[in-house]
Design an enzyme around this catalytic site. Structure first.
Site, PDB file in Angstrom:
ATOM      1  N   GLU A  52      48.241  -1.728 -21.208  1.00 54.08           N
ATOM      2  CA  GLU A  52      46.869  -1.541 -21.705  1.00 54.08           C
ATOM      3  C   GLU A  52      46.481  -2.584 -22.754  1.00 54.08           C
ATOM      4  OE1 GLU A  52      49.123   0.882 -21.410  1.00 54.08           O
ATOM      5  OE2 GLU A  52      48.232   2.538 -20.249  1.00 54.08           O
ATOM      6  N   PHE A 114      49.829  17.868 -23.158  1.00 44.68           N
ATOM      7  CA  PHE A 114      50.524  16.693 -22.626  1.00 44.68           C
ATOM      8  C   PHE A 114      49.641  15.446 -22.762  1.00 44.68           C
ATOM      9  CE2 PHE A 114      51.480  13.918 -18.931  1.00 44.68           C
ATOM     10  CZ  PHE A 114      52.716  13.474 -19.381  1.00 44.68           C
ATOM     11  N   GLN A 115      50.213  14.398 -23.272  1.00 47.80           N
ATOM     12  CA  GLN A 115      49.522  13.109 -23.460  1.00 47.80           C
ATOM     13  C   GLN A 115      48.245  13.248 -24.274  1.00 47.80           C
ATOM     14  OE1 GLN A 115      49.257  11.048 -19.627  1.00 47.80           O
ATOM     15  NE2 GLN A 115      51.200  10.060 -20.091  1.00 47.80           N
ATOM     16  N   LYS A 164      39.147  15.347 -19.734  1.00 44.52           N
ATOM     17  CA  LYS A 164      39.240  15.344 -18.264  1.00 44.52           C
ATOM     18  C   LYS A 164      38.316  16.377 -17.613  1.00 44.52           C
ATOM     19  CE  LYS A 164      42.467  15.302 -14.453  1.00 44.52           C
ATOM     20  NZ  LYS A 164      43.849  15.513 -14.033  1.00 44.52           N
ATOM     21  N   MET A 471      56.273 -20.369 -36.379  1.00 47.71           N
ATOM     22  CA  MET A 471      55.539 -20.304 -37.649  1.00 47.71           C
ATOM     23  C   MET A 471      56.374 -19.566 -38.702  1.00 47.71           C
ATOM     24  SD  MET A 471      52.948 -21.447 -39.087  1.00 47.71           S
ATOM     25  CE  MET A 471      51.345 -21.756 -38.348  1.00 47.71           C
TER      26      MET A 471
HETATM   27  C1  LIG Z   1      52.019  -8.972 -32.863  1.00 42.41           C
HETATM   28  C2  LIG Z   1      52.447  -9.901 -33.938  1.00 42.41           C
HETATM   29  N1  LIG Z   1      53.675  -9.779 -34.492  1.00 42.41           N
HETATM   30  C3  LIG Z   1      54.072 -10.635 -35.468  1.00 42.41           C
HETATM   31  C4  LIG Z   1      53.258 -11.611 -35.922  1.00 42.41           C
HETATM   32  C5  LIG Z   1      53.700 -12.568 -37.037  1.00 42.41           C
HETATM   33  N2  LIG Z   1      53.802 -13.928 -36.527  1.00 42.41           N
HETATM   34  C6  LIG Z   1      52.858 -14.873 -36.728  1.00 42.41           C
HETATM   35  S1  LIG Z   1      53.197 -16.317 -36.010  1.00 42.41           S
HETATM   36  C7  LIG Z   1      54.687 -15.758 -35.444  1.00 42.41           C
HETATM   37  C8  LIG Z   1      55.579 -16.633 -34.644  1.00 42.41           C
HETATM   38  C9  LIG Z   1      54.995 -16.977 -33.318  1.00 42.41           C
HETATM   39  O1  LIG Z   1      56.006 -17.562 -32.536  1.00 42.41           O
HETATM   40  P1  LIG Z   1      55.694 -18.181 -31.134  1.00 42.41           P
HETATM   41  O2  LIG Z   1      54.858 -17.244 -30.342  1.00 42.41           O
HETATM   42  O3  LIG Z   1      56.946 -18.619 -30.500  1.00 42.41           O
HETATM   43  O4  LIG Z   1      54.772 -19.414 -31.506  1.00 42.41           O
HETATM   44  P2  LIG Z   1      55.127 -20.716 -32.381  1.00 42.41           P
HETATM   45  O5  LIG Z   1      54.797 -20.382 -33.817  1.00 42.41           O
HETATM   46  O6  LIG Z   1      56.577 -21.005 -32.177  1.00 42.41           O
HETATM   47  O7  LIG Z   1      54.231 -21.760 -31.850  1.00 42.41           O
HETATM   48  C10 LIG Z   1      54.878 -14.426 -35.824  1.00 42.41           C
HETATM   49  C11 LIG Z   1      56.080 -13.627 -35.523  1.00 42.41           C
HETATM   50  C12 LIG Z   1      51.981 -11.707 -35.323  1.00 42.41           C
HETATM   51  N3  LIG Z   1      51.089 -12.628 -35.705  1.00 42.41           N
HETATM   52  N4  LIG Z   1      51.609 -10.860 -34.331  1.00 42.41           N
END
Ligand SMILES: Cc1ncc(C[n+]2csc(CCOP(=O)(O)OP(=O)(O)O)c2C)c(N)n1
Length: 571
Positions: A52, A114-115, A164, A471
Site C-alpha cells: 500500500e 478483525f483488521q 463495510k 547519506m
Molecule cells: C524511510 C526512511 N528511513 C530512513 C531515512 C533516513 N535516511 C536518509 S538518507 C538515508 C540513506 C539513503 O541511502 P540510499 O538509499 O542507499 O541512498 P544514498 O544516500 O546512498 O544515495 C537514510 C537511511 C529516511 N530518509 N527515510
C-alpha cells in the site's frame, strides 16, 4: 436488497468516475471488497500494487506530474496504516491525494474487530482533511468535498474511511456538487496595498533575490516569476521542490539553495538586501541557523497558506494568495532595479565556486547524473528517492519546467522514487520518466517492479548503488569520526538479477566509458520498465554542504581537512 439497487461501494466508484479519475492505485482486503467489486464494472483502471505504501507514492507521482489528485484504495487495519508514510509525504509536499480505506462494519467500530484500526485517528496529523462515512447517503457529498479540499488552496491528502456495511448496503443518494465546508476559504488575488508595498521594496532593492518553492510550481507561476526576474534583473534560486518553476538554465538562475545547494546560490542568499519567498516556506534545510539567515535583508513572502507567515521567518511584507496571480499583479508595478553590480557579483561567485566532482578513481554518481541530464535534455520527468543520489540529481539534473521534478522534500521518504515514477508514467505515457534511487531506498519499494511490469509501464529506474546508506555514511564520516554504525548495506542483492527475476529489462554500468551508451539505450527503451544499476564509488560525499543548523559562512565546499563539530540542527 433489491437486485438493482446501487451499493455504497458502487456509488463511491461512480462518484470517482464523475471526478474524472482514470486510475486507482490499490490493494484489496475484506473491508474494501464492495469498492473492488464495483471497480470490476468501472472504466477506471485498477492498478494492483504490491504494497500500500507503493500505491500512495504512485498516486503522489501521478498527482505531482499532473496537478490532478492521485487516488488510492486500500482495506482496513494494516492496509490503511500502510498508507501513513505516503500521506505524510503528500502532506509535507502539498500533493493532492485521495485515500479511500475500507473499515470494519459500523456496529463493530471500536470493538477491536478483525483488521480494525482507528484510521481517521491514526492519520489525523498527516491529512488535510478526513471523513468517516456514517451513512451511505453522505457518499456523493463526501467525495465531492474530498476532491475540492485535496486540490484547492494548498493541496493535500484527504482520507475517506468507508465501513463495510455502508460499502455493501444500498445507496440511493443522488450525485451532488454541494459543498458543506464552513470556514474553508481559498485565497486567490492578493491584497493590492500589500502588493504595491512589495513592488516599492523590489524596485528600491540593489541586491534582490527571488527564492522560489514548490508553491510556485503548484500555482503554475513560473512564467510570471521569470518575467518578474527579467524586469527587475534579479537572480533566482529555488528549493529542492521548486526545481523547474523557473528554467534552471536561465541566465538569471543560480540553482538550488540550502543545505546541498550551489555555493553561489547560498552566497547570494547570505549577501542579498532583499529576499522574496514565492510559495516557499523557509524550511530548516534552507535557512540553517535562523539568526544568521540573511538577517539584514528585507523579507517578502507570497503564500497561499496563511499559516506559513511568521511560522519560521517574520516577513516585512506578506501577501496571501495564489502565487501566479500575485506575481502577475506585481509585474506592472515594479521598476527595473539597479542590479548591475549585484548580478556581476553573482556571476563571479558562479565562476569561483562551480559544482565539481573528481573525474578519476572509479564511476562517479555525479558523472552518471550529469550525463543523464545531458541525455534527457531537461525534458524528462525525474523522480528521486532520498539520500546522496537525490542531492546529486538535484544539483546536476537541471529542470526546465514545473512538474518535471518529483522528490520527497519535506518528509524525506526513502522508497518514494520508484513508485512515484510509475505513477508519473501512468499519467504521462508520452514522456520519458526516470527514477533516481539509492540502493537503500530502492529496496523499500522495489516490489513495485512487478506492478510496472504487469502494466508495461516504461518508467526507468537508475539505481545509484554505493552499497551504503550513503547519506548516513557521509554524516558519520564528517561528524562522528567515521564511526560507521548501521550504514553498510552488506547483503545487497545483485540488482540486475533481481530486476530480471521480475522479467524487467536491466543494465549495469561499471565504467565511466559506458555511461552514455547504456543511459541512451535505457532512455530509448519503451517496451516496459527498465532498471539501470550504476555501480558507483562507495565512499563519496555530497558538497557543498551546510551542516544542519549552521549558517552559510559554515558551508563546506570541498572535503574538509579538519574535524567538524556535530550539527545541532534538525537531523
Ligand atoms: C524511510 C526512511 N528511513 C530512513 C531515512 C533516513 N535516511 C536518509 S538518507 C538515508 C540513506 C539513503 O541511502 P540510499 O538509499 O542507499 O541512498 P544514498 O544516500 O546512498 O544515495 C537514510 C537511511 C529516511 N530518509 N527515510
Amino acid at each position: 436488497m433489491d437486485q438493482k439497487m446501487t451499493t455504497g461501494g458502487e456509488k463511491l466508484i461512480q462518484c470517482l468516475e464523475r471526478e474524472g479519475v482514470e486510475y486507482i492505485f490499490g490493494l484489496s482486503g475484506g473491508a474494501a471488497l464492495p469498492m473492488f467489486d464495483a471497480l470490476a464494472d468501472s472504466k477506471i483502471e485498477l492498478v494492483l500494487v504490491r504494497h500500500e505504501q507503493g500505491a500512495t507514492h504512485m498516486a503522489d507521482g501521478y498527482a505531482r506530474s499532473t496537478g490532478k489528485p492521485g487516488v488510492v484504495l486500500v482495506t482496513s487495519g494494516p492496509g490503511a496504516t500502510n498508507t501513513v508514510t505516503g500521506l505524510l509525504t503528500a502532506l509535507m509536499d502539498s500533493a493532492p491525494m485521495i485515500v479511500i480505506s475500507g473499515q470494519t462494519i459500523s456496529p463493530m467500530l471500536g470493538k477491536d474487530a478483525f483488521q480494525e484500526a482507528d484510521v481517521t485517528g491514526i492519520t489525523y496529523p498527516v491529512v488535510k482533511h478526513s471523513y468517516l462515512v456514517k451513512e451511505a447517503a453522505e457518499i456523493p457529498r463526501i467525495v465531492r468535498e474530498a476532491f475540492h479540499v485535496a486540490t484547492t488552496g494548498r493541496p493535500g491528502p484527504v482520507l475517506i474511511d468507508v465501513p463495510k456495511d455502508i460499502g455493501q448496503g444500498p445507496c440511493d443518494a443522488p450525485f451532488t456538487d454541494e459543498l458543506d465546508l464552513p470556514g474553508y476559504s481559498i485565497p486567490a488575488r492578493g491584497d493590492t496595498d500589500a502588493i504595491a508595498e512589495m513592488a516599492r521594496h523590489l524596485s528600491a532593492s540593489k541586491k534582490p533575490l527571488l527564492y522560489v518553492g514548490h508553491g510556485a510550481v503548484i500555482a503554475g507561476a513560473g512564467k510570471a516569476i521569470t518575467s518578474l526576474a527579467e524586469k527587475l534583473r534579479a537572480p533566482v534560486v529555488n528549493t529542492l521542490l521548486g526545481k523547474g518553476a523557473v528554467d534552471e538554465t536561465h541566465p538569471l538562475h543560480l540553482g538550488m539553495l540550502g543545505m546541498h545547494g550551489t555555493a553561489y546560490a547560498n552566497k547570494a542568499v547570505a549577501d542579498c538586501d532583499l529576499i522574496m519567498a514565492i510559495g516557499a516556506r523557509w524550511d530548516d534545510r534552507i535557512t540553517g541557523k535562523l539568526e544568521e539567515f540573511c538577517p539584514d535583508a528585507v523579507k517578502l513572502h507570497i503564500d497561499i497558506d496563511p499559516a506559513e507567515f511568521d511560522k519560521i521567518v517574520k516577513p516585512d511584507v506578506s501577501v496571501l494568495g495564489d502565487a501566479r496571480l500575485v506575481v502577475e499583479d506585481l509585474i506592472p508595478l515594479v521598476e527595473m532595479a539597479d542590479t548591475q553590480t549585484w548580478l556581476a557579483q553573482c556571476e563571479r561567485w558562479r565562476k569561483q565556486y562551480p559544482l565539481k566532482y573528481p573525474k578519476k578513481g572509479g564511476l562517479r554518481a555525479q558523472h552518471v547524473l550529469d550525463r543523464l541530464n545531458h541525455i534527457s535534455g531537461g525534458d524528462a520527468i525525474i523522480t528521486t528517492d532520498v539520500g546522496q543520489h537525490q542531492m546529486w540529481a538535484a544539483q546536476f539534473c537541471l529542470t526546465r519546467n514545473g512538474r518535471q521534478w518529483i522528490s520527497s522534500g519535506g518528509a524525506g521518504t526513502m522508497g518514494f522514487g520508484w513508485p512515484a515514477a510509475i505513477g508519473a508514467k501512468f499519467a504521462n505515457p508520452d514522456q520519458k520518466v526516470w527514477a533516481v534511487v539509492g540502493d537503500g531506498g530502492f529496496q523499500m519499494t522495489l516490489c513495485e517492479l512487478a506492478t510496472a511490469q504487469i502494466h508495461k509501464i516504461a518508467a526507468k529506474c537508475l539505481v545509484v548503488n554505493n552499497n551504503y546508506l550513503g547519506m548516513i555514511r557521509q554524516w558519520q564520516e564528517l561528524f562522528y569520526e567515521n564511526r560507521l554504525s548501521g550504514a553498510d548495506l552488506v547483503g545487497n542483492p545483485d540488482f540486475v538479477k533481481l530486476a530480471e527475476a521480475y522479467d524487467v529489462k536491466a543494465f549495469r554500468i561499471k565504467r565511466a566509458g559506458d555511461v552514455d551508451r547504456i543511459l541512451q539505450e535505457a532512455h530509448d527503451y519503451e517496451d516496459g520498465p527498465c532498471v539501470v544499476v550504476a555501480e558507483v564509488v562507495k565512499e563519496d560525499n555530497v558538497f557543498p554542504m551546510i551542516p544542519a543548523g549552521a549558517a552559510v559562512k559554515d558551508m563546506i565546499i570541498e572535503p574538509p581537512k579538519e574535524k567538524l563539530e556535530k550539527p545541532t540542527g534538525s537531523t
